[in-house]
Design a protein around this motif. Structure first.
Motif, short mmCIF file in Angstrom:
data_model
loop_
_atom_site.label_atom_id
_atom_site.label_comp_id
_atom_site.label_asym_id
_atom_site.label_seq_id
_atom_site.Cartn_x
_atom_site.Cartn_y
_atom_site.Cartn_z
N ARG A 72 -1.34 7.21 4.82
CA ARG A 72 -1.71 7.33 6.24
C ARG A 72 -0.83 6.44 7.10
N HIS A 73 -0.50 5.24 6.60
CA HIS A 73 0.43 4.36 7.32
C HIS A 73 1.79 5.04 7.48
N ARG A 74 2.26 5.64 6.39
CA ARG A 74 3.58 6.27 6.39
C ARG A 74 3.66 7.42 7.39
N LEU A 127 0.83 -1.20 0.00
CA LEU A 127 0.00 0.00 0.00
C LEU A 127 0.86 1.25 0.00
N MET A 128 1.97 1.21 0.75
CA MET A 128 2.85 2.38 0.81
C MET A 128 3.58 2.59 -0.51
N GLU A 129 3.97 1.51 -1.17
CA GLU A 129 4.70 1.63 -2.42
C GLU A 129 3.84 2.18 -3.55
N ILE A 130 2.57 1.79 -3.60
CA ILE A 130 1.72 2.26 -4.70
C ILE A 130 1.10 3.62 -4.39
N ASN A 131 1.50 4.20 -3.26
CA ASN A 131 1.04 5.54 -2.88
C ASN A 131 -0.47 5.66 -2.78
N SER A 132 -1.11 4.62 -2.25
CA SER A 132 -2.54 4.70 -2.03
C SER A 132 -2.81 5.60 -0.82
#
Length: 126
Positions: free
Chosen positions: A91-93, A81-86
């Motif tokens: 929010r996780h980042r 999810l973080m890699e695909i910039n969703s």
């Protein structure tokens, strides 16, 4: 003391509740497992015999993802999810709530403790 999937189950609890100490198993899944091996959920963990423990272990190893494997899959999903910039990945980042909760107030667990006026010097006493 029964040790299943690397977790020591509490010996004075019912097996139905004791299985929930394993990551990835809740109460409903615990009851489902006990139904498959035709075992009463009210038996205490320290009253289980070796064949019953082995039967529980076999079902857990063959049919469910638990403990380390499940944690690994969850972390891979979050990284994806973080890699695909969703939105959820962003929010996780940033360490903010992901599921639409308000952040102006509340959200203290996710955001951390409140820091007020950091670095301000106290006035000297006279």
């Amino acid at each position: 003391m029964a040790r299943i999937a690397g977790v020591d189950l509490p010996k004075n609890k019912r097996i139905e509740i004791g299985l929930t100490y394993i990551y990835g198993i809740g109460l409903s899944r615990s009851q489902e497992i006990l139904e498959k091996i035709h075992l009463d959920g009210n038996i205490l963990v320290h009253n289980l015999n070796d064949t019953q423990i082995v039967a529980i272990r076999d079902i857990l190893n063959n049919e469910y993802q638990i403990e380390g494997d499940l944690r690994r899959v969850e972390s891979i999903n979050i990284k994806r999810l973080m890699e695909i910039n969703s939105y959820r990945g962003k929010r996780h980042r940033t360490g903010l709530p992901l599921r639409g909760q308000r952040t102006r107030t509340n959200a203290r667990t996710r955001r951390g403790t409140k820091k007020t006026m950091t670095g301000k010097k106290k006035a000297p006493r006279k």
